[in-house]
Motif scaffolding. Structure first.
Motif, PDB file in Angstrom:
ATOM      1  N   ILE A   2      32.484 -23.831  37.639  1.00  0.00           N
ATOM      2  CA  ILE A   2      31.964 -24.839  38.565  1.00  0.00           C
ATOM      3  C   ILE A   2      31.575 -24.193  39.892  1.00  0.00           C
ATOM      4  O   ILE A   2      30.551 -24.542  40.479  1.00  0.00           O
ATOM      5  N   GLN A   6      27.841 -24.340  41.460  1.00  0.00           N
ATOM      6  CA  GLN A   6      27.549 -24.897  42.772  1.00  0.00           C
ATOM      7  C   GLN A   6      26.944 -23.874  43.730  1.00  0.00           C
ATOM      8  O   GLN A   6      26.174 -24.250  44.614  1.00  0.00           O
ATOM      9  N   SER A  24      27.572 -29.298  27.766  1.00  0.00           N
ATOM     10  CA  SER A  24      28.304 -30.543  28.001  1.00  0.00           C
ATOM     11  C   SER A  24      29.653 -30.268  28.672  1.00  0.00           C
ATOM     12  O   SER A  24      30.143 -31.083  29.464  1.00  0.00           O
ATOM     13  N   SER A  27      29.127 -29.994  32.330  1.00  0.00           N
ATOM     14  CA  SER A  27      28.924 -31.329  32.883  1.00  0.00           C
ATOM     15  C   SER A  27      30.240 -32.078  33.032  1.00  0.00           C
ATOM     16  O   SER A  27      30.501 -32.729  34.057  1.00  0.00           O
ATOM     17  N   ILE A  28      31.113 -31.980  32.031  1.00  0.00           N
ATOM     18  CA  ILE A  28      32.416 -32.651  32.086  1.00  0.00           C
ATOM     19  C   ILE A  28      33.256 -32.066  33.222  1.00  0.00           C
ATOM     20  O   ILE A  28      33.859 -32.814  34.012  1.00  0.00           O
ATOM     21  N   TRP A  29      33.310 -30.745  33.319  1.00  0.00           N
ATOM     22  CA  TRP A  29      34.092 -30.115  34.374  1.00  0.00           C
ATOM     23  C   TRP A  29      33.571 -30.490  35.758  1.00  0.00           C
ATOM     24  O   TRP A  29      34.335 -30.720  36.679  1.00  0.00           O
ATOM     25  N   ARG A  30      32.245 -30.561  35.898  1.00  0.00           N
ATOM     26  CA  ARG A  30      31.653 -30.920  37.189  1.00  0.00           C
ATOM     27  C   ARG A  30      32.035 -32.336  37.586  1.00  0.00           C
ATOM     28  O   ARG A  30      32.417 -32.598  38.726  1.00  0.00           O
ATOM     29  N   SER A  31      31.967 -33.273  36.637  1.00  0.00           N
ATOM     30  CA  SER A  31      32.314 -34.657  36.969  1.00  0.00           C
ATOM     31  C   SER A  31      33.807 -34.799  37.293  1.00  0.00           C
ATOM     32  O   SER A  31      34.177 -35.544  38.207  1.00  0.00           O
ATOM     33  N   ILE A  32      34.669 -34.087  36.559  1.00  0.00           N
ATOM     34  CA  ILE A  32      36.105 -34.115  36.870  1.00  0.00           C
ATOM     35  C   ILE A  32      36.354 -33.529  38.257  1.00  0.00           C
ATOM     36  O   ILE A  32      37.132 -34.074  39.043  1.00  0.00           O
ATOM     37  N   GLU A  34      34.299 -33.433  40.803  1.00  0.00           N
ATOM     38  CA  GLU A  34      33.809 -34.348  41.842  1.00  0.00           C
ATOM     39  C   GLU A  34      34.729 -35.550  42.020  1.00  0.00           C
ATOM     40  O   GLU A  34      34.902 -36.054  43.120  1.00  0.00           O
ATOM     41  N   ARG A  35      35.333 -36.038  40.926  1.00  0.00           N
ATOM     42  CA  ARG A  35      36.215 -37.207  41.014  1.00  0.00           C
ATOM     43  C   ARG A  35      37.601 -36.863  41.557  1.00  0.00           C
ATOM     44  O   ARG A  35      38.107 -37.543  42.442  1.00  0.00           O
ATOM     45  N   GLU A  36      38.215 -35.798  41.010  1.00  0.00           N
ATOM     46  CA  GLU A  36      39.637 -35.554  41.278  1.00  0.00           C
ATOM     47  C   GLU A  36      39.931 -34.258  42.016  1.00  0.00           C
ATOM     48  O   GLU A  36      41.070 -34.010  42.392  1.00  0.00           O
TER      49      GLU A  36
END
Length: 109
Positions: A2, A6, A24, A27-32, A34-36
């Protein structure tokens, strides 16, 4: 991964190809992330946690703990005895320096 995604201007597919993983997953790691935040990406313990502790393990732990307590108590007693012995020795040394050694042969009437 990540951090690389970035800091560089590569696409997710290019980053995935560089690290030999699926796009994918990036993408999953990026969304996690950004959220947590970064702590959510740390490794998690695997397997099911134990439901109950085994009684044998508890007995061993108690025996080990009581043995440890006994040894600590014994060490404290020995340290106290050593301290008292050193104090007695220091008192004797001080009395010898003040009054001098006893001279046998001279008796007072």
């Amino acid at each position: 991964v990540i951090n690389y995604y970035q800091t560089h201007e590569d696409s997710m597919a290019e980053v995935a190809a560089r690290f030999d993983i699926l796009p994918s997953q990036v993408s999953i790691w990026r969304s996690i992330f950004e959220r947590e935040g970064i702590t959510a990406l740390n490794p998690q313990p695997k397997g099911r946690p134990p439901k109950v502790n085994h009684p044998k393990k508890q007995r061993r732990q108690l025996a080990h703990q009581s043995e440890l307590d006994r040894l600590k108590e014994e060490l404290a007693k020995k340290n106290q005895e050593l301290y008292e012995t050193k104090m007695e020795r220091d008192i004797l040394k001080k009395s010898l320096s003040l009054f001098g050694p006893l001279r046998p042969g001279r008796k007072r009437k």
